[in-house]
Write an enzyme that holds these catalytic residues in place. Structure first.
Site, short mmCIF file in Angstrom:
data_model
loop_
_atom_site.label_atom_id
_atom_site.label_comp_id
_atom_site.label_asym_id
_atom_site.label_seq_id
_atom_site.Cartn_x
_atom_site.Cartn_y
_atom_site.Cartn_z
N ARG A 24 1.15 35.48 1.65
CA ARG A 24 1.01 35.76 2.94
C ARG A 24 2.39 36.42 3.63
NH1 ARG A 24 -1.06 30.73 5.35
NH2 ARG A 24 0.17 29.74 3.72
N ASN A 42 -5.06 32.76 3.90
CA ASN A 42 -5.52 32.17 2.81
C ASN A 42 -7.11 31.64 2.82
OD1 ASN A 42 -3.12 32.38 1.27
ND2 ASN A 42 -2.46 30.16 1.55
#
Length: 97
Positions: A24, A42
Site C-alpha cells: 500500500r 487491503n
C-alpha cells in the site's frame, strides 16, 4: 484546463503475497510520483485493491508497475476493471475492507 479525453480511471485487484510487504505504501508513493489520484486498500481476502485516475499513459505505467510491486511482494495476478465517473482529488490509503 485538463484534457479529460486522455484521462483514464481503472480499479485493480492485486493477488498474491501483497499484504504485509509494504504494497500500500509503495502504491501511494508510485501513484504520487506519477501524479495520479485515487486510493489503495487491503482487503480481508488477502488482496490489495486500488483505484488509479489520471492521464491514460500514467495510469498504464502504474498498471505495469503493479505486476511487480515492492521488492518483497509476489504478485500472482492483477485484475483490472473500468471505473468511469469517479473523480478523486488526491491519492490516499484507505482502511481494510
Amino acid at each position: 484546463m485538463t484534457d479529460i479525453q486522455n484521462r483514464a480511471a481503472v480499479r485493480v485487484r492485486i493477488h498474491g503475497r501483497v499484504q504485509g510487504v509494504w504494497y500500500r505504501a509503495w502504491t501511494e508513493e508510485e501513484a504520487a510520483r506519477l501524479g495520479l489520484h485515487g486510493w489503495v486498500r487491503n482487503r480481508k481476502d488477502g488482496t490489495v485493491e486500488a483505484l488509479f485516475v489520471g492521464p491514460e499513459a500514467d495510469v498504464n505505467t502504474m498498471l505495469v508497475k503493479c505486476h511487480d510491486g515492492p521488492p518483497a511482494a509476489e504478485v500472482e495476478k492483477v485484475e483490472t476493471f473500468p471505473a468511469e465517473g469517479i473523480v478523486p482529488r488526491r491519492f490516499e490509503v484507505k482502511p481494510t475492507v
